[in-house]
Every structure is written in C-alpha cells, then in structure tokens.
Write a protein that holds these residues in place. Structure first.
Motif, PDB file in Angstrom:
ATOM      1  N   SER A 388      53.574 -93.580  24.283  1.00 24.89           N
ATOM      2  CA  SER A 388      52.846 -92.784  23.296  1.00 24.89           C
ATOM      3  C   SER A 388      51.419 -93.289  23.126  1.00 24.89           C
ATOM      4  O   SER A 388      50.479 -92.496  22.978  1.00 24.89           O
ATOM      5  N   ARG A 389      51.246 -94.605  23.157  1.00 21.96           N
ATOM      6  CA  ARG A 389      49.899 -95.182  23.013  1.00 21.96           C
ATOM      7  C   ARG A 389      48.965 -94.757  24.135  1.00 21.96           C
ATOM      8  O   ARG A 389      47.742 -94.710  23.954  1.00 21.96           O
ATOM      9  N   LYS A 390      49.533 -94.455  25.271  1.00 13.90           N
ATOM     10  CA  LYS A 390      48.734 -93.993  26.408  1.00 13.90           C
ATOM     11  C   LYS A 390      48.715 -92.470  26.519  1.00 13.90           C
ATOM     12  O   LYS A 390      48.237 -91.916  27.525  1.00 13.90           O
ATOM     13  N   LYS A 645      52.669 -91.553  36.252  1.00 11.12           N
ATOM     14  CA  LYS A 645      51.510 -91.923  35.448  1.00 11.12           C
ATOM     15  C   LYS A 645      51.782 -93.200  34.660  1.00 11.12           C
ATOM     16  O   LYS A 645      50.917 -94.079  34.554  1.00 11.12           O
ATOM     17  N   ALA A 646      52.991 -93.322  34.119  1.00 11.47           N
ATOM     18  CA  ALA A 646      53.331 -94.488  33.300  1.00 11.47           C
ATOM     19  C   ALA A 646      53.265 -95.777  34.098  1.00 11.47           C
ATOM     20  O   ALA A 646      52.828 -96.820  33.588  1.00 11.47           O
ATOM     21  N   GLN A 647      53.672 -95.733  35.361  1.00  9.91           N
ATOM     22  CA  GLN A 647      53.712 -96.974  36.126  1.00  9.91           C
ATOM     23  C   GLN A 647      52.312 -97.474  36.475  1.00  9.91           C
ATOM     24  O   GLN A 647      52.137 -98.651  36.835  1.00  9.91           O
ATOM     25  N   LEU A 648      51.297 -96.617  36.335  1.00 15.67           N
ATOM     26  CA  LEU A 648      49.928 -97.101  36.496  1.00 15.67           C
ATOM     27  C   LEU A 648      49.587 -98.122  35.417  1.00 15.67           C
ATOM     28  O   LEU A 648      48.782 -99.030  35.633  1.00 15.67           O
ATOM     29  N   PHE A 649      50.213 -97.953  34.247  1.00 13.36           N
ATOM     30  CA  PHE A 649      49.950 -98.848  33.118  1.00 13.36           C
ATOM     31  C   PHE A 649      51.000 -99.945  32.962  1.00 13.36           C
ATOM     32  O   PHE A 649      50.686-101.048  32.517  1.00 13.36           O
TER      33      PHE A 649
END
Length: 728
Positions: A388-390, A645-649
């Motif tokens: 959620s923060r991203k 996308k999440a795994q980029l972060f």
C-alpha cells in the motif's frame, strides 16, 4: 403426446428464423438505410426468412438487444465478437471472406529494419515503438495483448498505457495525446508538416495508420513498427510514390517472430503476432444459424459482388460511406462450421483480447490472500502495508484458512482470491476447484528457473551408506502430505520401482508400512497410520503436532530437513536447494547453526549417492515451480502485474526496507506465502491451465498415485483413501 410437445418446443425455439423475421441490428443511420434497402431487395426476390431492420446505437447496444431477444443478428469485428461471446454467449454463424483465406482479415506483424540486428522479440523491452493508433487492432490491441499474454510485459491494475510506457523507451501512439497519459507514448510522433497536431489520431499526424507507423520505422524514429502484413509491400519497391517512401526496398526490412527468430517480409504466415479474423454475423446460442446463412447466401447470389446493379450487399458507395453492414472488400459470405467465439477468433487473437480484458470483476479492488498460520498472517499483514505504501494495486487483504483445502474452497466461492501452491495442490486446485495459475516462483535465472528438482537427502555416513533401494524400514521426513517433493514424487517413484506395493490402494497405509516412522505434516487424519506423524514435534510447546502448517516445526522444506538434521529421520524428501539454503551459515536459526552442506548427500534412484550440488543428475524428478492460483474470473495478468511490480521494491536483494517477499526469517518460520528460495516471480506465459503448468511428466507421476490397475480392498475407508493425497 410427448412427440407433439417436443415438436412445439422446437418450433418455438426456431420461431425467429423459421416462421418470423430476422431482425438485423444496425449501428448508424446510414447502415439502417442500407439495411432497409437490403430488406426490400430480399423481399422482392422472395428470399426467406423475411428481413427487418432495428436501429441500435453501437455494437455493444446491438449485442445487448440480441441477448434480450429484441434483435436477432448483427455484423461484428473480432473485438466485438469476443465481447458478444464471452459476456453474452452469442455465437458467430456467418463470416466474411476477402481476398485472403476464408475467415482471415489480415495478420498482425512486428516489422524492423534488417540492419538493426541487436534485438529480437525476446529482448524488445527498452526499444522504441511505432503504432498505427491507440486502440487500433494490429497497431495496439494485438501487440499489447501479445506482450501481456506472453508475460513479456507486466501491467499493474490493467493500466496498459502505463505498462507500455514502462516497457518501451519511447513510442508514437497516435491518440495517446490525452492529459494524464504517459508522455513517452507520443514522444516519437511528429505531427503535420508544420509540426502541429502531434500525436493526433488522424492523418494530420504523419505517423498515423499503417503507412504512418511504417514511416516512423523507415525514418529511424522507432525500432519496431506494429502493422498488418501487407503494409511493407504497399510502401516499398516503388508502390508508394510519396517522397519518404520512394527509395525504400522491402528487402531492407524483416519481421520479428514471437519465438525469438526473424523472417523475411513474405513469411508473415509463419511469423506473426496474430491472425486477425474477418467480421462475423452473430446470433443467440439457441437460434438456428442454418436459416440465417441460407437467407444471406440466397441474397449474395443475387446481390453479391457479381449480382444485381440495383442493390449491392458489398458496396456502400451509394450511401456516400463505406463498410455498411458488411465490409466493401467482402467477396463472399461463408458458413462458420465451428460456431464458438473462441474457434472463430483463434488462439493468438483470443489470448491478446483476453489479456486486455479489463471488465468489472476481472481486476479486483482488493486481492484477498488466503493464509494458513499465524506467522503467515503476520507476513501477509506486512505485505499489505508495504504494498500500500508503494501504491501497488490491487490492495492486499489477508484471509485465514483452516487448511489448504479450506483456502481452495474459499477461492472457488469467491470468499478469497489467491494462494501459492505446490504441484500436488495445483493439481487439486485445478482439477477439483477449477482454479488457474496466475504467476509462478522462479528459483534461478536459467530457462529452467520455473521448476525445481525433488531430491532425497541423507546424512553422510561411513558406516551406514544405505541407498534409495534400502529405504524400507527407515525413518522418513516429508514436507507435507500431498506435497510434491515431500510426498507425491517419492511415493510415486517408490511405487514405480516396486518398493511400495499399495495392494489395498491405500497409499497412506502402504507408506506407513514401508517406513518404520515418519513425519508427514497433514497426515493427522482419521484412519491414517499413526506412524506417519510419529516423528513430528509441533510447536515449541508441543502443540499442533503434525499440522500442515508452520505450526509444525518439521513442516515444509526447511522443516523436513530439520527433522533429518536433528536425527529424528534418516531421509528427508525436499527440493534441491533446501540443504544449501539451511547450511554453511545461510540459516541463522539455532537448529541450523554449524550445519555444513558437505555433511549431507543425495540418494539417487539408481542406487548411487551424490553430493548435494549434483542435484541435476541425482534427483527423483524435475517438477514445476509453485504458482499463485486464482479463480478463473480473476485476471491473471493483474495478479502478475502486481507481483512483478512489487518485487522491484521487495525482492530479497532490495534495500528499501525490512519487508522481503521471499524471506520468512523475521517471522521465525520458513516459506511463508512464497518459498524463501524464490529469486523472483515470473509469468506463467502460455501455461494458463493446471495441466499445462504441471506438464505431462508430473501428471504421469500423479496418475501412478491414482492406483490404476491395483486391486481395491473391500474395506470402505480404503476406497475413499485411494485419492486422498489429492482430495483431502
């Protein structure tokens, strides 16, 4: 009497076409005029059934009118045939034929300059692209749909524009000049001769339409142009006298093939992104397509291309327009034999349209992840917060399930949306609950990254070097009941080698008799041998013994290996990376401290032993990776887009924060939500069913466990247990 009733029912079902009129739905005033003229021409020629015309506002309005029985037929392009079939169950019954093969409109292709030899379709990311226009078939829908469907491009929240902007370095997509759209989509456009009207979806943008997109490539603005198969030949070798095209030669261009190869321009039949079907007439599923084809066939015999000069079905010039009711290039109408929208569209075009399907319900606002333990709930909650923060979408919610089976039921009933499963449960989720794979774990950067090896691990010993063939009477550690590497594969191999004989078709009983004691988390079921849970230890207080979750300390890969390392068992059935993940300082938990990978070996099915690094040649099977399974109504592309996308972060090599998708050590457990050995999440590509993902080899292993050909005991509980490894 019954025969009379059946006849009446048949007459009622076919009433619209056999006794009444065919009500044709039109989408413009000009089309309504032409339709009325066609109805009059048909009537004067005595063509039956009679034709009448209904005014509709659009293709979708006509589709809805047909579904509501307010109209009977309409001509649709491929995209609308998809909507009519998928949403309203309408069927195509008559297709248009042009100069190409029946049912074909054209091929969508990707064109490059032959001199640009440093890329292919596999590494298209980061290149510059030229498109015919936003929303156009071969210039946008086909290439974007293909890239998403094949997993080469991920899209979060069904935002295809953002996905394309992230994928290509720069583009010209005429029509993307809208506030809020990514500016890179218009970066290559040049407008008119004065530089005005840049990126407009009309001829004022010189890079608009087929020739414009090809010009964008020919003039060096882009690296690849998405056009139809005739575009290059229509603009090279003197065919186009415009200044920009005068000296262009077709031999200086090539096609990019989806398999990573290139082909000459004339090889479009074997090197294309999709075969775009011609237009088709659709009707309701209970209507008689034979009648409407007879009507149209009789009509084209009199009013087709070589017919009457009074009315022409395939000519709209009399109405100062074009392509009214039928395309003006139509040479004949053909009967469609296989009357389903899937068959008419073809796999490639169907997959492209499906990837772009953002209809309500396909992309949930919240993705409810089903978890199986308190630790997994903690990690899921952290995942939801960090995602959620991203601003990642859809947002994560956490749903607790009492077991994997409970989670599968929740997803089937749309009370949850996703869970990560291994092969055994993928089989159950697909076969019994109808779920589909959406994204997969990868454990290496090689082509085989989306699979792993099931292995049998033992301690190195100078005085007791038993082999795989000597396992009878030994103590065994398993990842879980019904799990791939921990149960399905080793039990299947033991059956195949004749070491286990499940004469009663009771696999649990047979395994309990083969091993002297075991820990098989999840085997704590009524009627199962107590031996299967004898070695299990539960949590730190002894509670939850033999549970199929991280509550049991000997659960999953690390747990089964711990069972071996702590000398409870003599063999552990795990995946190839398990030993290396928990030795040589990789696992800092107290039980793993001091463990060395060289103190362990693999048992090979041929009776040999090997070092733990030799898993590629000493293993029980290569099996498919774990996948995220979802309800078939959920867009798998939205799920992959979110996780990619999440795994980029939040991949393990990220330094953005404490949360890591592929690390469970913070929660004093292992393999929560995703396996800790996961390097990254990948697309399932073309393997969009459980059968395709599991593959024939693993499916064959499961079939061996179905006790085919084995005598069945008369004890009732044994009959139920025959498939218990899959169904419980």
């Amino acid at each position: 009497m019954m025969k009379t009733v059946a006849t009446v029912i048949l007459v009622v079902l076919q009433w619209a076409f056999t006794l009444g009129r065919v009500r044709w739905c039109t989408i413009s005033d000009l089309e309504l005029r032409k339709c009325n003229d066609m109805a009059n021409a048909f009537s004067q020629a005595g063509i039956q059934p009679a034709l009448s015309c209904i005014a509709g506002m659009s293709s979708i309005d006509c589709i809805e009118k047909i579904a509501a029985k307010e109209a009977d037929a309409v001509t649709l392009n491929g995209g609308s045939v998809y909507e009519a079939g998928k949403r309203y169950n309408l069927k195509p019954v008559v297709g248009e034929k042009y100069d190409e093969e029946p049912g074909l409109s054209y091929y969508g292709v990707a064109v490059i300059r032959k001199s640009n030899n440093n890329f292919n379709f596999i590494n298209l990311k980061g290149k510059k692209s030229c498109h015919t226009g936003l929303g156009r078939t071969v210039g946008w829908n086909v290439p974007m749909g293909y890239l998403i469907s094949s997993g080469k491009m991920s899209v979060m929240g069904c935002d295809v524009l953002k996905g394309a902007s992230d994928f290509f370095a720069a583009s010209c997509v005429p029509g993307a000049n809208v506030d809020g759209y990514p500016p890179s989509l218009c970066q290559l456009c040049i407008g008119d001769e004065s530089g005005n009207n840049k990126c407009t979806k009309n001829a004022e943008e010189r890079y608009f339409n087929y020739s414009g997109a090809f010009r964008c490539l020919a003039e060096g603005a882009g690296d690849v142009a998405f056009v139809k198969h005739t575009t290059v030949l229509e603009n090279t070798n003197g065919a186009n006298s415009d200044q920009w095209a005068k000296n262009l030669l077709s031999q200086d261009f090539q096609l990019l093939c989806p398999n990573g190869l290139r082909a000459e321009i004339g090889d479009y039949r074997r090197c294309n992104l999709a075969k775009v079907p011609s237009q088709a007439i659709v009707i309701r599923p209970d209507a008689n397509g034979e009648d409407i084809f007879k009507m149209l066939n009789d009509g084209q015999m009199k009013f087709g291309r070589d017919g009457s000069t009074h009315f022409k079905m395939f000519d709209s010039s009399a109405y100062s327009s074009k392509d009214l009711l039928f395309k003006d290039t139509t040479t004949a109408l053909i009967k469609i034999e296989k009357q389903t929208y899937e068959a008419w569209l073809g796999n490639d075009y169907l997959n492209a349209l499906s990837a772009l399907d953002c209809s309500p319900g396909r992309v949930p606002e919240y993705l409810r992840w089903c978890v199986l333990s308190t630790q997994e709930l903690w990690k899921c909650a952290d995942m939801a917060t960090n995602f959620s923060r991203k601003s990642l979408t859809p947002k994560i919610q956490c749903v607790s399930g009492s077991s994997t089976t409970d989670c599968l039921q929740k997803i089937k009933n749309k009370e949850a949306d996703a869970i990560t499963l291994d092969g055994g449960f993928i089989y159950k989720a697909g076969k019994m609950e109808g779920l589909v794979p959406a994204a997969a774990e990868a454990y290496s950067d090689t082509n085989a990254g989306s699979s792993y090896f099931a292995v049998a691990v033992v301690k190195r010993s100078a005085h007791d070097s038993f082999t795989f063939n000597d396992l009878k009477g030994r103590k065994s550690c398993h990842t879980g009941y019904g799990r791939t590497a921990g149960w399905n594969i080793p039990i299947s191999i033991l059956i195949e080698k004749g070491l286990i004989r499940a004469t009663s078709c009771d696999l649990a009983k047979a395994a309990g008799e083969f091993f002297s004691a075991s820990c098989v988390p999840g085997a704590n079921k009524p009627g199962f041998p107590a031996r299967l849970c004898e070695l299990c230890v539960g949590d730190n207080t002894g509670a939850g013994k033999c549970e199929s979750s991280s509550v049991e300390r000997y659960y999953s890969y690390s747990g089964a290996f711990r069972c071996l390392a702590e000398d409870k068992g003599e063999v552990a059935f795990v995946k190839h990376s398990t030993v290396l993940d928990n030795t040589d300082g990789k696992n800092t938990e107290a039980w793993a401290a001091g463990l060395k990978s060289t103190d362990f070996q693999l048992l090979c099915p041929n009776g040999a032993r090997a070092e733990v690094t030799n898993y590629a040649t000493c293993n029980l099977a290569q099996v498919p990776a774990h996948t995220v399974m979802v309800h078939p109504d959920t867009s798998i592309y939205a799920i992959y887009g979110l996780l990619d996308k999440a795994q980029l972060f939040f991949a393990n090599d990220s330094n953005l924060g404490e949360f890591r998708m592929f690390d469970s050590s913070k929660y004093e457990a292992s393999d929560l939500i995703f396996k800790d050995s996961t390097l990254h999440i990948v697309s399932v590509e073309e393997k969009k069913t459980y059968e395709a993902w599991l593959g024939q080899g693993y499916m064959s292993s499961l079939e061996r466990l179905e006790c085919a050909g084995i005598a069945v005991s008369s004890v009732p509980v044994i009959i139920v247990a025959a498939l218990s490894f899959l169904l419980l």
